[in-house]
Design a protein around this motif. Structure first.
Motif, short mmCIF file in Angstrom:
data_model
loop_
_atom_site.label_atom_id
_atom_site.label_comp_id
_atom_site.label_asym_id
_atom_site.label_seq_id
_atom_site.Cartn_x
_atom_site.Cartn_y
_atom_site.Cartn_z
N ARG A 268 -7.68 4.83 6.48
CA ARG A 268 -6.57 5.47 5.80
C ARG A 268 -6.41 6.85 6.41
O ARG A 268 -7.40 7.52 6.73
N LEU B 279 0.82 -1.21 0.00
CA LEU B 279 0.00 0.00 0.00
C LEU B 279 0.86 1.26 0.00
O LEU B 279 0.37 2.35 -0.31
N LEU C 120 -8.28 -10.16 6.09
CA LEU C 120 -7.76 -9.38 7.22
C LEU C 120 -8.87 -8.84 8.12
O LEU C 120 -8.61 -8.07 9.05
N ALA D 100 -2.92 -5.69 0.23
CA ALA D 100 -3.77 -4.88 1.13
C ALA D 100 -5.20 -4.96 0.63
O ALA D 100 -5.43 -5.24 -0.55
N VAL D 101 -6.12 -4.65 1.51
CA VAL D 101 -7.52 -4.56 1.05
C VAL D 101 -7.79 -3.18 0.45
O VAL D 101 -8.48 -3.06 -0.56
N GLY D 102 -7.20 -2.12 1.06
CA GLY D 102 -7.35 -0.76 0.50
C GLY D 102 -6.43 -0.64 -0.71
O GLY D 102 -5.32 -1.15 -0.70
N HIS E 132 0.63 1.62 11.62
CA HIS E 132 -0.13 0.91 10.59
C HIS E 132 0.06 -0.61 10.71
O HIS E 132 0.59 -1.26 9.80
C1 GLV Z 1 -4.13 -2.32 5.16
O1 GLV Z 1 -4.11 -1.19 5.52
C2 GLV Z 1 -4.92 -2.79 4.07
O2 GLV Z 1 -5.60 -2.00 3.39
O3 GLV Z 1 -4.90 -4.00 3.82
#
Ligand code: GLV
Length: 325
Positions: A239, A53, A100, A75-77, A286
């Motif tokens: 975020r 990320l 996650l 990452a998911v984001g 983070h």
């Molecule tokens: C972590 O911040 C994610 O987006 O996986």
């Protein structure tokens, strides 16, 4: 075979071994690919990119990536990737949803407890040798049972956190792009609040779980912080830029809100110096998804998407690709 895959940072060994079955894997050194230019120089050689990320994947990079077929974010984001540009250049983008959820929900509960019960200050007090007697009025914090929790962004992580908070006796309210199905509201015992300002002014704890988009940039600014109660706690594991960090620091210094638990920063990895000195905060680097189980699962999901695309699987059979808008 013969594919070249760039993994921008070291990730779990089992993920790398899996990718090595697909072709030659280059692993960047920690911190090697944090700028556009560093990636721009090499991206032309690769068929697949597995990035963090913290790696900006801009349209310039994607245009130079003549062989690239997929960017899989660890990452998911995925706000670090210009998804529209990727799709314009016929490059697929993958993220890592679901795997996650539990680690991030656990972490948010921990962040809430650490902040309301002042774990970091109390531990420092002990380590500094000040624990010389039990104090009836020392380190008093806020109890959770009966308190109102306002969750902003009721996706998978928000819902999972709601279930945990429910077990602690909190009353749960949420603000989301859309109201959830009645069955989910039932499961999470959460009540929809359409008006964000109402949610902010009524909550004892506000927790951010929304993605970073144009519409959520500085969603929590000075004006919205001023709506919160003076004892209220703000948590952010989404975020950094969702909060105006300067405004948050000021609000904490002036005692306009009660405290904050923060895992993500507006200009990460920099942290506003005024936030570093603000009272009643838990500030972490983070790490919400940082468990062995989750980080391995994140890597595997990203690697599966790469394998699917390189092996020319039908994209509709790869569940974690970001759809074209
Ligand atoms: C972590 O911040 C994610 O987006 O996986």
């Amino acid at each position: 075979m013969g594919f070249r895959i760039l993994v921008t940072e070291p990730i779990p060994a089992s993920n790398i071994e899996f990718l090595q079955n697909l072709g030659e894997v280059t692993i960047g050194k920690q911190g090697q690919f944090l700028t556009e230019d560093s990636l721009l120089e090499v991206i032309g050689q690769y068929d697949a990119l597995l990035c963090m990320l913290s790696t900006p994947v801009t349209s310039r990079i994607l245009e130079a990536a003549k062989k690239l077929k997929i960017v899989a974010n660890f990452a998911v984001g995925y706000n670090n990737i210009d998804v529209q540009a990727a799709h314009r250049f016929n490059i697929q983008v993958a993220n890592t949803p679901d795997v996650l959820t539990e680690s991030c929900a656990d972490f948010t509960m921990g962040l809430l407890l650490a902040t309301t019960r002042r774990f970091n200050k109390a531990e420092q007090y002990l380590r500094d040798g000040h624990f010389t007697q039990w104090e009836p009025m020392g380190f008093l914090g806020m109890e959770l049972a009966g308190k109102k929790l306002g969750i902003i962004g009721m996706g998978r992580i928000g819902q999972s956190f709601a279930k945990r908070a429910q077990a602690f006796g909190m009353k749960i309210y949420y603000h989301n792009r859309r109201k959830l199905a009645a069955s989910i509201e039932q499961l999470t015992q959460a009540t929809f609040v359409d008006d964000l300002d109402t949610l902010l002014s009524n909550s004892d704890v506000v927790s951010l779980h929304c993605p970073l988009q144009e519409s959520t940039h500085h969603l929590i600014d000075a004006q919205r912080l001023s709506l919160m109660q003076s004892h209220a706690i703000l948590l952010n594991i989404s975020r950094g830029p969702v909060i105006d960090e300067k405004a948050l620091a000021q609000s904490l210094h002036q005692g306009h809100i009660g405290g904050a638990g923060i895992d993500v920063y507006e200009f990460e990895p920099s942290v506003d110096p005024d936030l570093l000195t603000a009272p009643n905060c838990t500030l972490l680097p983070h790490i919400a998804s940082a468990t062995h189980e989750t980080r391995t699962a994140i890597g595997q999901l990203a690697a599966n998407a790469i394998a699917g695309i390189l092996n020319q699987k039908d994209p509709s059979d790869i569940p974690n690709l970001i759809p074209t808008s």
